[in-house]
Design a protein around this motif. Sequence first.
Motif, short mmCIF file in Angstrom:
data_model
loop_
_atom_site.label_atom_id
_atom_site.label_comp_id
_atom_site.label_asym_id
_atom_site.label_seq_id
_atom_site.Cartn_x
_atom_site.Cartn_y
_atom_site.Cartn_z
N ALA A 144 0.91 -1.21 0.03
CA ALA A 144 0.13 -0.03 0.24
C ALA A 144 0.92 1.28 -0.03
O ALA A 144 0.63 2.34 -0.70
CB ALA A 144 -0.99 0.02 1.24
N LYS A 145 2.00 1.20 0.80
CA LYS A 145 2.75 2.62 0.87
C LYS A 145 3.82 2.58 -0.03
O LYS A 145 4.10 3.62 -0.82
CB LYS A 145 3.48 2.55 2.42
CG LYS A 145 4.06 3.76 2.49
CD LYS A 145 4.56 3.83 3.96
CE LYS A 145 5.94 2.93 4.34
NZ LYS A 145 7.07 3.47 3.46
N ASP A 146 4.51 1.48 -0.39
CA ASP A 146 5.78 1.48 -1.21
C ASP A 146 5.53 0.93 -2.71
O ASP A 146 6.50 1.25 -3.48
CB ASP A 146 6.96 0.92 -0.50
CG ASP A 146 7.20 1.61 0.84
OD1 ASP A 146 7.35 2.98 0.88
OD2 ASP A 146 7.12 1.05 1.86
N GLY A 147 4.55 0.05 -2.99
CA GLY A 147 4.55 -0.51 -4.17
C GLY A 147 4.36 0.45 -5.29
O GLY A 147 5.13 0.11 -6.48
N TYR A 148 3.71 1.61 -5.31
CA TYR A 148 3.40 2.46 -6.37
C TYR A 148 4.71 3.26 -6.45
O TYR A 148 5.26 3.10 -7.59
CB TYR A 148 2.32 3.33 -6.02
CG TYR A 148 2.21 4.24 -7.13
CD1 TYR A 148 1.50 4.25 -8.33
CD2 TYR A 148 2.83 5.51 -7.09
CE1 TYR A 148 1.50 5.06 -9.43
CE2 TYR A 148 2.88 6.54 -8.11
CZ TYR A 148 2.14 6.44 -9.09
OH TYR A 148 2.03 7.17 -10.13
N LYS A 149 5.28 3.73 -5.40
CA LYS A 149 6.76 4.23 -5.51
C LYS A 149 7.59 3.59 -6.17
O LYS A 149 8.51 4.30 -6.95
CB LYS A 149 6.95 4.88 -4.11
CG LYS A 149 8.26 5.72 -3.83
CD LYS A 149 8.51 6.23 -2.74
CE LYS A 149 9.79 6.99 -2.73
NZ LYS A 149 11.11 6.34 -3.38
N LEU A 150 7.80 2.28 -5.80
CA LEU A 150 8.78 1.33 -6.31
C LEU A 150 8.75 1.48 -7.96
O LEU A 150 9.57 1.63 -8.55
CB LEU A 150 8.74 0.10 -5.68
CG LEU A 150 9.71 -1.06 -6.38
CD1 LEU A 150 10.98 -0.62 -6.28
CD2 LEU A 150 9.25 -2.39 -5.59
#
Length: 295
Positions: A144-150
């Motif tokens: 939820a927090k880092d998947g998109y950013k990665l």
Amino acid sequence: MTASEFLADAKKLILMSCPGVAENMDEREVIGSTTFFSLGMERLLKFILADINPVFVLTSGDFKNAAPCLYKHKFVNGDQHGVTSSKPDADVVSFRLAMQRSLLFSNGVKENSQLLFSLANYRDILAHRPLSELDIAKANRLLAKDGYKLVNDICSERSLSARDFFGGDHDRLRDLSQKLQGEEAFSRAMEERINQHRALWIARASHSEFIAQAADMTKSLLTSSGHDFSYVPFACPACSQEAVARIEPDYDYDPADKSSYITGVFVDSINCFFCGLKLQDYEELGFVDANSILQ
């Protein structure tokens, strides 16, 4: 596989991980989304390598093996002297080795290397070990927090569209990631601020005159009140001394009676005269659970 095939598969798998991703997922959703996302990220790492040189993706990259694996369609003569392997090994590198190699070519991978290491561990659990070993809360948080950013970090440096990986969930996952990223940054800042005021209190604690003055100011406010507000004590989250919380009513208006009425009360601010901590913003007050006073 070619770079374009790795990329196409990465998009499909990450897209399959998207629908269930939310701030709070149940165990089944976390397992499913983590599985697809980790497989998709593995393909994306291998795309980075294959886009530079397809040989970098093979476990055995010497000419004897790589030539028939990758370029047999370009052979114009038979291999009379056994220069290439008759049974080439087409196996590709593992998630971890792909990550280590792509670190050399991608800042996005480098900046998220610890995250990728955790994801590799989750993938190993999902593929080889009891599912009970998967930390559902942490895996949920990662997605939820880092998947998109990665994915977006890698896409940005490769001139790829992150929307192709997230489809109709793109805007939702981007906003969710930014929200959670912001909360974490805010939490770190608040912890640092509280620690600074705690240190300030330690420096002041031996000054009896200052302590007496702070105690008098606190007592004065706690024994006073205004027409539509009051003061109540609150244990300071920094120094644990008695701070002062200002409580105010919340009003609404009844057009039929043409009058206002109280719908509830809220904490307007918290002031500590001992360490100097002042909290007024709603996020600051939420961080210290100011509403616990109202219970």
